[in-house]
Design an enzyme around this catalytic site. Structure first.
Site, PDB file in Angstrom:
ATOM      1  N   LYS A 226       0.826  -1.211   0.000  1.00 25.28           N
ATOM      2  CA  LYS A 226       0.000   0.000   0.000  1.00 25.28           C
ATOM      3  C   LYS A 226       0.862   1.264   0.000  1.00 25.28           C
ATOM      4  O   LYS A 226       0.622   2.221  -0.751  1.00 25.28           O
ATOM      5  CB  LYS A 226      -0.928  -0.018   1.214  1.00 25.28           C
ATOM      6  CG  LYS A 226      -1.605   1.293   1.514  1.00 25.28           C
ATOM      7  CD  LYS A 226      -2.486   1.743   0.357  1.00 25.28           C
ATOM      8  CE  LYS A 226      -2.755   3.215   0.404  1.00 25.28           C
ATOM      9  NZ  LYS A 226      -4.135   3.562   0.536  1.00 25.28           N
ATOM     10  N   CYS A 280      -3.032  11.150   1.772  1.00 21.50           N
ATOM     11  CA  CYS A 280      -2.442   9.837   1.489  1.00 21.50           C
ATOM     12  C   CYS A 280      -1.082   9.986   0.820  1.00 21.50           C
ATOM     13  O   CYS A 280      -0.054   9.613   1.383  1.00 21.50           O
ATOM     14  CB  CYS A 280      -3.380   9.049   0.593  1.00 21.50           C
ATOM     15  SG  CYS A 280      -5.044   9.010   1.256  1.00 21.50           S
TER      16      CYS A 280
HETATM   17  N1  SAJ Z   1      -1.842  15.023  -8.769  1.00 20.86           N
HETATM   18  C1  SAJ Z   1      -1.047  15.740  -9.641  1.00 20.86           C
HETATM   19  N2  SAJ Z   1      -0.789  15.229 -10.874  1.00 20.86           N
HETATM   20  C2  SAJ Z   1      -1.299  14.029 -11.278  1.00 20.86           C
HETATM   21  C3  SAJ Z   1      -2.109  13.298 -10.391  1.00 20.86           C
HETATM   22  C4  SAJ Z   1      -2.361  13.811  -9.136  1.00 20.86           C
HETATM   23  O1  SAJ Z   1      -0.557  16.830  -9.311  1.00 20.86           O
HETATM   24  O2  SAJ Z   1      -1.041  13.646 -12.434  1.00 20.86           O
HETATM   25  C5  SAJ Z   1      -2.106  15.546  -7.420  1.00 20.86           C
HETATM   26  C6  SAJ Z   1      -3.585  15.797  -7.130  1.00 20.86           C
HETATM   27  O3  SAJ Z   1      -3.984  17.049  -7.622  1.00 20.86           O
HETATM   28  C7  SAJ Z   1      -3.610  15.712  -5.621  1.00 20.86           C
HETATM   29  C8  SAJ Z   1      -2.578  14.640  -5.318  1.00 20.86           C
HETATM   30  O4  SAJ Z   1      -1.744  14.554  -6.470  1.00 20.86           O
HETATM   31  O5  SAJ Z   1      -3.192  16.930  -5.036  1.00 20.86           O
HETATM   32  C9  SAJ Z   1      -3.135  13.273  -5.009  1.00 20.86           C
HETATM   33  O6  SAJ Z   1      -4.258  12.971  -5.822  1.00 20.86           O
HETATM   34  P1  SAJ Z   1      -4.538  11.529  -6.445  1.00 20.86           P
HETATM   35  O7  SAJ Z   1      -5.795  11.611  -7.223  1.00 20.86           O
HETATM   36  O8  SAJ Z   1      -3.345  11.061  -7.159  1.00 20.86           O
HETATM   37  O9  SAJ Z   1      -4.674  10.563  -5.203  1.00 20.86           O
HETATM   38  P2  SAJ Z   1      -5.509  10.595  -3.812  1.00 20.86           P
HETATM   39  O10 SAJ Z   1      -4.597  11.093  -2.758  1.00 20.86           O
HETATM   40  O11 SAJ Z   1      -6.824  11.260  -3.945  1.00 20.86           O
HETATM   41  O12 SAJ Z   1      -5.774   9.009  -3.596  1.00 20.86           O
HETATM   42  C10 SAJ Z   1      -4.622   8.155  -3.548  1.00 20.86           C
HETATM   43  C11 SAJ Z   1      -4.862   6.965  -4.514  1.00 20.86           C
HETATM   44  N3  SAJ Z   1      -3.604   6.249  -4.671  1.00 20.86           N
HETATM   45  C12 SAJ Z   1      -3.110   5.968  -5.914  1.00 20.86           C
HETATM   46  O13 SAJ Z   1      -3.656   6.323  -6.947  1.00 20.86           O
HETATM   47  C13 SAJ Z   1      -1.850   5.168  -5.955  1.00 20.86           C
HETATM   48  C14 SAJ Z   1      -5.958   6.052  -3.952  1.00 20.86           C
HETATM   49  O14 SAJ Z   1      -6.099   4.889  -4.743  1.00 20.86           O
HETATM   50  C15 SAJ Z   1      -5.623   5.654  -2.495  1.00 20.86           C
HETATM   51  O15 SAJ Z   1      -6.633   4.824  -1.933  1.00 20.86           O
HETATM   52  C16 SAJ Z   1      -5.540   6.932  -1.693  1.00 20.86           C
HETATM   53  O16 SAJ Z   1      -4.449   7.711  -2.210  1.00 20.86           O
HETATM   54  C17 SAJ Z   1      -5.302   6.554  -0.239  1.00 20.86           C
HETATM   55  O17 SAJ Z   1      -6.260   6.684   0.554  1.00 20.86           O
HETATM   56  O18 SAJ Z   1      -4.210   6.081   0.098  1.00 20.86           O
END
Ligand code: SAJ
Length: 428
Positions: A226, A280
């Protein structure tokens, strides 16, 4: 189906699970509790917040998440879900409490320990204790050890799978905010047991609502898997954010650059932004770093790059504002990512708070997912929450911080006379 009953051909036939207690009714615990209740289990949600207990028992929710209100309402009306502040007996106990870090990036397991201490006196033979919270490697073993101290009368599971009185396992949550209910059911899951029998017992429960594959392993591997998933994403976003700074220096459009590079069949660069938020991805990599500080230079570097990105954006805004007298700055978005209301670790919020603190212009904040400004901004005289139209007509500088769908539809003509700082490449 009511109850998890089969032994899956392992020759292992413990009694059926009918009653499940979920500790923590937050972003993960409440959806899990509601989905289990929808599958016919009798679910008790144990929560320390009286406010949340009252809301849930009234069939309401405290989180913006599609369809969650509907399934909670249905589960409560059917008498299958009940929230309480007092732990009760159950066949299975699911721990879904926060696992934050302390000021020096060390994991804070106090909520997990407190939940375990509540559960221990209630445990009866054949009960399952399952950790859903994202946790550092070794946490599931610690739960087993804490229970062993409090309940010397029970035989604890050991790594080598002999029969024990109770089962202890880890099934890390994987749901994406905004798509929680769908992902809870459809995603593949990893279940790590203290022993193989523990993993199998947990899988029996999860098979009753998970349509994805369930993969069994040991608890330590499940914990690290994870953390690695989120660190992998952090490292890849860090790479994109680093490119955005390089491109800014070289006068190259980073969005065009990434679009072109991604035409290569084996390249898939993620999107740069104002930083990485949420509870996360900005947190979990530290759990790996704290376990192996000298073996994690890439994970640490990604964290540094992503943590610095909001300050890079802040400097851009300040430089633009310094060229104007009494600038009005429209700040579009406060949440940590698009189309949700979650402000945890939000880089957008960090940027606006700093603009407010440093008194950089009059700030017109647009956040379609919030009815009012968060406390850190609410009392500041030169910061107002306004509608999009008002912000766009009054602003000299428009800063796009979150790619909410409302902002993608903005008429580009309205932006032409303004200074634009687009941190997400929406108007590239
Ligand atoms: N972000 C970027 N560029 C990207 C993708 C995301 O800047 O290309 C930023 C987003 O704007 C945000 C942050 O990253 O600020 C995180 O967003 P996210 O959509 O990537 O992820 P979370 O934090 O909403 O959810 C993540 C997910 N993990 C993965 O995709 C590996 C989710 O599946 C997990 O369950 C969750 O963390 C968790 O609870 O751990």
């Amino acid at each position: 189906m009511s109850g998890a009953e089969t032994g899956s051909g392992t020759g292992f036939e413990p009694p059926a699970i009918h009653r499940v207690a979920v500790f923590g009714l937050g972003y993960v615990g409440l959806p899990v509790a509601a989905v289990l209740a929808g599958c016919g289990f009798d679910v008790i949600g144990v929560e320390i917040s009286e406010h949340i207990v009252g809301l849930v028992n009234g069939g309401k929710v405290h989180i913006v998440e599609p369809d969650l209100d509907m399934i909670v309402q249905a589960a409560v009306s059917a008498g299958k879900l009940r929230a309480t502040m007092t732990p009760e007996h159950a066949d299975a106990f699911i721990i879904a409490v926060p696992t934050p870090f302390t000021g020096d990036h060390q994991p804070d397991l106090s909520y997990v320990k407190a939940a375990t201490q509540f559960i221990a006196p209630l445990l009866q033979k054949t009960n399952l204790v399952l950790l859903e919270s994202t946790s550092p490697v070794g946490t599931t073993e610690s739960i087993r050890n804490w229970i062993a101290e409090l309940r010397p009368d029970l035989a604890m599971p050991q790594t080598e799978g002999e029969r024990a009185d109770i089962y202890v396992a880890h099934c890390p949550e994987r749901v994406l905010p905004g798509r929680v209910l769908r992902e809870l059911v459809d995603n593949d899951r990893i279940i790590g047991g203290i022993s193989p029998v523990c993993a199998e017992r947990a899988a029996m429960l999860y098979r009753s609502f998970v349509r994805g594959e369930i993969y069994l392993t040991n608890a330590r591997t499940a914990e690290l898997a994870k953390l690695v998933e989120n660190a992998y994403r952090d490292v890849n976003i860090g790479f994109a954010n680093e490119l955005s700074v390089v491109c800014d220096r070289l006068g190259i459009n980073v969005w065009e650059l990434i679009g072109l590079s991604n035409k290569h069949p084996r390249v898939n660069i993620l999107a740069p932004g104002p930083g990485v938020g949420g509870h996360c991805i900005a947190v979990d990599p530290w759990f790996i770093v704290s376990a192996a500080p000298d073996a994690t230079p890439i994970i640490q570097a990604a964290r540094v790059v992503n943590e610095r990105k909001p300050d890079f954006v802040l400097e851009k805004i300040k430089t633009a504002a310094a060229r104007l007298r009494g600038p009005v700055i429209a700040c579009l978005g406060l949440s940590y990512k698009a189309d949700i209301d979650d402000l945890r670790e939000s880089p957008a919020l960090h940027i606006v708070e700093n603009l407010a603190r440093e008194k950089v212009g009059d700030l017109l904040v647009v956040e379609p997912n919030l009815g009012r400004l968060p406390p850190s901004l609410a009392e500041v005289a030169h910061v107002r929450l306004v509608e999009l139209g008002e912000a766009l007509s009054a602003a000299d500088i428009v800063v796009l911080l979150v790619d909410h769908r409302q902002f993608k539809r903005i008429d580009r003509e309205l932006l032409k006379p303004k200074i634009i700082i687009d941190t997400r490449g929406v108007w590239r």
